[in-house]
Write a protein that holds these residues in place. Sequence first.
Motif, PDB file in Angstrom:
ATOM      1  N   LEU A  40       0.747  -1.193  -0.012  1.00 13.22           N
ATOM      2  CA  LEU A  40      -0.069  -0.123   0.194  1.00 13.22           C
ATOM      3  C   LEU A  40       0.835   1.336   0.034  1.00 13.22           C
ATOM      4  CD1 LEU A  40      -2.728  -1.268   2.594  1.00 13.22           C
ATOM      5  CD2 LEU A  40      -2.659  -1.472   0.112  1.00 13.22           C
ATOM      6  N   LYS A  41       2.036   1.154  -0.165  1.00 11.66           N
ATOM      7  CA  LYS A  41       2.916   2.154  -0.213  1.00 11.66           C
ATOM      8  C   LYS A  41       2.492   3.578  -0.853  1.00 11.66           C
ATOM      9  CE  LYS A  41       7.113   4.323   0.412  1.00 11.66           C
ATOM     10  NZ  LYS A  41       7.568   4.740   1.675  1.00 11.66           N
ATOM     11  N   PRO A  42       2.188   3.729  -2.057  1.00 17.36           N
ATOM     12  CA  PRO A  42       1.957   2.515  -2.954  1.00 17.36           C
ATOM     13  C   PRO A  42       3.427   2.500  -3.738  1.00 17.36           C
ATOM     14  CG  PRO A  42       0.999   4.351  -3.906  1.00 17.36           C
ATOM     15  CD  PRO A  42       1.345   4.994  -2.586  1.00 17.36           C
ATOM     16  N   TRP A  43       3.615   1.369  -4.197  1.00 13.11           N
ATOM     17  CA  TRP A  43       4.699   1.238  -5.322  1.00 13.11           C
ATOM     18  C   TRP A  43       4.297   1.529  -6.685  1.00 13.11           C
ATOM     19  CZ3 TRP A  43       8.863   1.506  -2.259  1.00 13.11           C
ATOM     20  CH2 TRP A  43       8.827   0.714  -1.096  1.00 13.11           C
ATOM     21  N   VAL A  44       5.094   2.398  -7.458  1.00 13.11           N
ATOM     22  CA  VAL A  44       4.641   2.673  -8.643  1.00 13.11           C
ATOM     23  C   VAL A  44       5.212   2.018  -9.921  1.00 13.11           C
ATOM     24  CG1 VAL A  44       3.660   5.088  -8.055  1.00 13.11           C
ATOM     25  CG2 VAL A  44       6.177   4.660  -9.069  1.00 13.11           C
ATOM     26  N   LYS A  45       6.306   1.230  -9.458  1.00 13.13           N
ATOM     27  CA  LYS A  45       7.120   0.377 -10.306  1.00 13.13           C
ATOM     28  C   LYS A  45       7.796  -0.761  -9.555  1.00 13.13           C
ATOM     29  CE  LYS A  45      10.575   2.044 -12.454  1.00 13.13           C
ATOM     30  NZ  LYS A  45      11.401   2.987 -13.152  1.00 13.13           N
ATOM     31  N   ALA A  46       7.784  -2.059 -10.286  1.00 11.15           N
ATOM     32  CA  ALA A  46       8.536  -2.995  -9.500  1.00 11.15           C
ATOM     33  C   ALA A  46       9.130  -3.826 -10.718  1.00 11.15           C
ATOM     34  CB  ALA A  46       7.446  -3.933  -8.861  1.00 11.15           C
ATOM     35  N   ARG A  47      10.244  -4.197 -10.254  1.00  7.81           N
ATOM     36  CA  ARG A  47      10.929  -4.991 -11.367  1.00  7.81           C
ATOM     37  C   ARG A  47      11.990  -6.185 -10.653  1.00  7.81           C
ATOM     38  NH1 ARG A  47      16.406  -3.095 -12.268  1.00  7.81           N
ATOM     39  NH2 ARG A  47      16.803  -1.155 -11.099  1.00  7.81           N
ATOM     40  N   TYR A  48      12.205  -7.240 -11.376  1.00  5.01           N
ATOM     41  CA  TYR A  48      13.143  -8.195 -10.686  1.00  5.01           C
ATOM     42  C   TYR A  48      14.275  -8.512 -11.645  1.00  5.01           C
ATOM     43  CZ  TYR A  48      11.654 -11.526 -14.457  1.00  5.01           C
ATOM     44  OH  TYR A  48      11.652 -11.926 -15.663  1.00  5.01           O
ATOM     45  N   ASP A  49      15.273  -9.041 -11.160  1.00  8.87           N
ATOM     46  CA  ASP A  49      16.495  -9.431 -11.926  1.00  8.87           C
ATOM     47  C   ASP A  49      17.271 -10.814 -11.134  1.00  8.87           C
ATOM     48  OD1 ASP A  49      18.508  -9.680 -13.729  1.00  8.87           O
ATOM     49  OD2 ASP A  49      19.743  -8.226 -12.713  1.00  8.87           O
ATOM     50  N   ASN A  50      17.139 -11.909 -11.794  1.00 10.14           N
ATOM     51  CA  ASN A  50      17.793 -13.107 -11.261  1.00 10.14           C
ATOM     52  C   ASN A  50      19.399 -12.702 -11.193  1.00 10.14           C
ATOM     53  OD1 ASN A  50      15.423 -14.591 -10.625  1.00 10.14           O
ATOM     54  ND2 ASN A  50      15.181 -14.852 -12.986  1.00 10.14           N
ATOM     55  N   ALA A  51      19.974 -13.827 -10.449  1.00 11.60           N
ATOM     56  CA  ALA A  51      21.429 -13.477 -10.280  1.00 11.60           C
ATOM     57  C   ALA A  51      21.962 -14.188 -11.560  1.00 11.60           C
ATOM     58  CB  ALA A  51      21.722 -14.531  -8.971  1.00 11.60           C
ATOM     59  N   GLY A  52      23.351 -13.698 -11.695  1.00 10.72           N
ATOM     60  CA  GLY A  52      23.894 -14.217 -13.038  1.00 10.72           C
ATOM     61  C   GLY A  52      23.496 -13.482 -14.256  1.00 10.72           C
ATOM     62  N   GLU A  53      23.825 -14.139 -15.237  1.00 13.62           N
ATOM     63  CA  GLU A  53      23.572 -13.709 -16.492  1.00 13.62           C
ATOM     64  C   GLU A  53      22.500 -14.708 -17.266  1.00 13.62           C
ATOM     65  OE1 GLU A  53      27.059 -13.158 -19.110  1.00 13.62           O
ATOM     66  OE2 GLU A  53      27.822 -11.638 -17.744  1.00 13.62           O
ATOM     67  N   LYS A  54      21.723 -14.098 -18.135  1.00 15.50           N
ATOM     68  CA  LYS A  54      20.759 -14.745 -18.843  1.00 15.50           C
ATOM     69  C   LYS A  54      19.869 -15.540 -17.580  1.00 15.50           C
ATOM     70  CE  LYS A  54      23.166 -15.316 -22.991  1.00 15.50           C
ATOM     71  NZ  LYS A  54      23.531 -16.218 -24.198  1.00 15.50           N
ATOM     72  N   ASN A  55      19.696 -16.870 -17.854  1.00 14.58           N
ATOM     73  CA  ASN A  55      18.925 -17.652 -16.841  1.00 14.58           C
ATOM     74  C   ASN A  55      19.626 -18.294 -15.679  1.00 14.58           C
ATOM     75  OD1 ASN A  55      16.144 -16.956 -17.981  1.00 14.58           O
ATOM     76  ND2 ASN A  55      16.904 -18.306 -19.612  1.00 14.58           N
ATOM     77  N   GLU A  56      21.075 -17.814 -15.601  1.00 14.78           N
ATOM     78  CA  GLU A  56      21.660 -18.567 -14.688  1.00 14.78           C
ATOM     79  C   GLU A  56      21.195 -18.653 -13.014  1.00 14.78           C
ATOM     80  OE1 GLU A  56      26.159 -17.485 -16.444  1.00 14.78           O
ATOM     81  OE2 GLU A  56      25.680 -16.600 -14.569  1.00 14.78           O
ATOM     82  N   GLY A  57      20.340 -17.599 -12.625  1.00 12.33           N
ATOM     83  CA  GLY A  57      19.431 -17.400 -11.398  1.00 12.33           C
ATOM     84  C   GLY A  57      18.333 -18.267 -11.435  1.00 12.33           C
ATOM     85  N   ILE A  58      18.127 -19.293 -12.302  1.00 16.84           N
ATOM     86  CA  ILE A  58      17.171 -20.037 -12.364  1.00 16.84           C
ATOM     87  C   ILE A  58      17.502 -21.601 -12.215  1.00 16.84           C
ATOM     88  CG2 ILE A  58      15.019 -21.057 -13.403  1.00 16.84           C
ATOM     89  CD1 ILE A  58      14.770 -18.049 -14.594  1.00 16.84           C
ATOM     90  N   GLN A  59      16.876 -22.243 -11.359  1.00 19.20           N
ATOM     91  CA  GLN A  59      17.147 -23.778 -11.508  1.00 19.20           C
ATOM     92  C   GLN A  59      16.068 -24.425 -11.673  1.00 19.20           C
ATOM     93  OE1 GLN A  59      19.515 -25.624  -8.120  1.00 19.20           O
ATOM     94  NE2 GLN A  59      20.525 -23.505  -7.613  1.00 19.20           N
ATOM     95  N   ILE A  60      15.853 -25.291 -12.540  1.00 16.91           N
ATOM     96  CA  ILE A  60      14.699 -26.156 -13.115  1.00 16.91           C
ATOM     97  C   ILE A  60      14.935 -27.561 -12.770  1.00 16.91           C
ATOM     98  CG2 ILE A  60      13.259 -26.709 -14.773  1.00 16.91           C
ATOM     99  CD1 ILE A  60      13.547 -24.036 -16.005  1.00 16.91           C
ATOM    100  N   TYR A  61      14.099 -28.169 -12.014  1.00 17.26           N
ATOM    101  CA  TYR A  61      14.042 -29.493 -11.707  1.00 17.26           C
ATOM    102  C   TYR A  61      13.135 -30.421 -12.195  1.00 17.26           C
ATOM    103  CZ  TYR A  61      17.870 -28.270  -8.371  1.00 17.26           C
ATOM    104  OH  TYR A  61      18.832 -27.991  -7.895  1.00 17.26           O
ATOM    105  N   GLY A  62      11.997 -29.770 -13.179  1.00 19.06           N
ATOM    106  CA  GLY A  62      11.141 -30.735 -13.693  1.00 19.06           C
ATOM    107  C   GLY A  62       9.946 -29.715 -13.371  1.00 19.06           C
TER     108      GLY A  62
END
Length: 220
Positions: free
Chosen positions: A149-171
Motif C-alpha cells: 500500500l506504499k504505493p509502489w508505482v514500479k516493480a522489477r526483478y532480476d535473477n542472479a548471474g547472466e541470462k537464466n543462471e539464477g534459475i534452477q529447474i528440476y522438472g
Amino acid sequence: MNAKKVILGLAVGATLFISCNQVSQKLNEAKEQTVSLANGEVQKVIDQLGLVYVEEGAQAIITYDEVNAAQQAWCDALVKIGKLKEEGGDYKGFANQVLSEAYNYDYGKVFFKPTLAYGDQTFRNDKKGALAYFVGGDPNYPDDKGFALKPWVKARYDNAGEKNEGIQIYGSVAITMGNVWVTDKEGNEVMVDKTWVFKKGKDGKLRIIVHKSSLPFSPE
C-alpha cells in the motif's frame, strides 16, 4: 450336471480369462506408449533448455519463459494492489486473488518469509498471514501496515548471474534467486534480496511454494 455343459462352461471361462488378459495387456501397452511419448516430449524440452538438474521420471517441465513470466506477474500485481487502494478499488479482494492464483495456499503448503517481518511473525504459513503483510488491517498482525500500500508505482526483478543462471529447474519445480526493485511515487527505489520456489500444478499454472525476502546486508 451334464458333462457337456461343464466342459462348455470351462471353455467359455477360459476364453473370457484369455480375453481379459489380452485386454489388460493391450491397456498396459497403450499406457507404456503414452508414458514413453510423454517422456519423449519431456526430454525434448530438457534438451532444448539445456537443463541438467531435472529429476528422473519428471512428467512436466517448467520453462525459463514460464518462470520469468511468473516473476513479472508478481511485480505487476504488487503495483496494482497499491494502485487499487489509491483509486478506492477493492485492493483487499485483489490481493486475496493474487494469493490464490500466484501462491500455493489453496493447494498445499507455502513457506513465506516477507521482508519487513520479525519475531514470532517472521514466517507466515497461511494465506491470512500473507494477506496481512501485503494489505495490513489484521489485528492479529498489528505491526503490518500493508507493504503493497506504499504505493509502489514500479516493480522489477532480476535473477542472479547472466541470462537464466539464477534459475534452477528440476522438472515441475523451479528455484530463483536474485533481486526485486520497488519504486515509490517520489522516485525512491528499494532493493530486496529475493528467493522464490515455483511449482507447476496439474492445471499447468506456476505457483509460489517458497518466498524468502530480505534487505541486503550493509556493513558499517
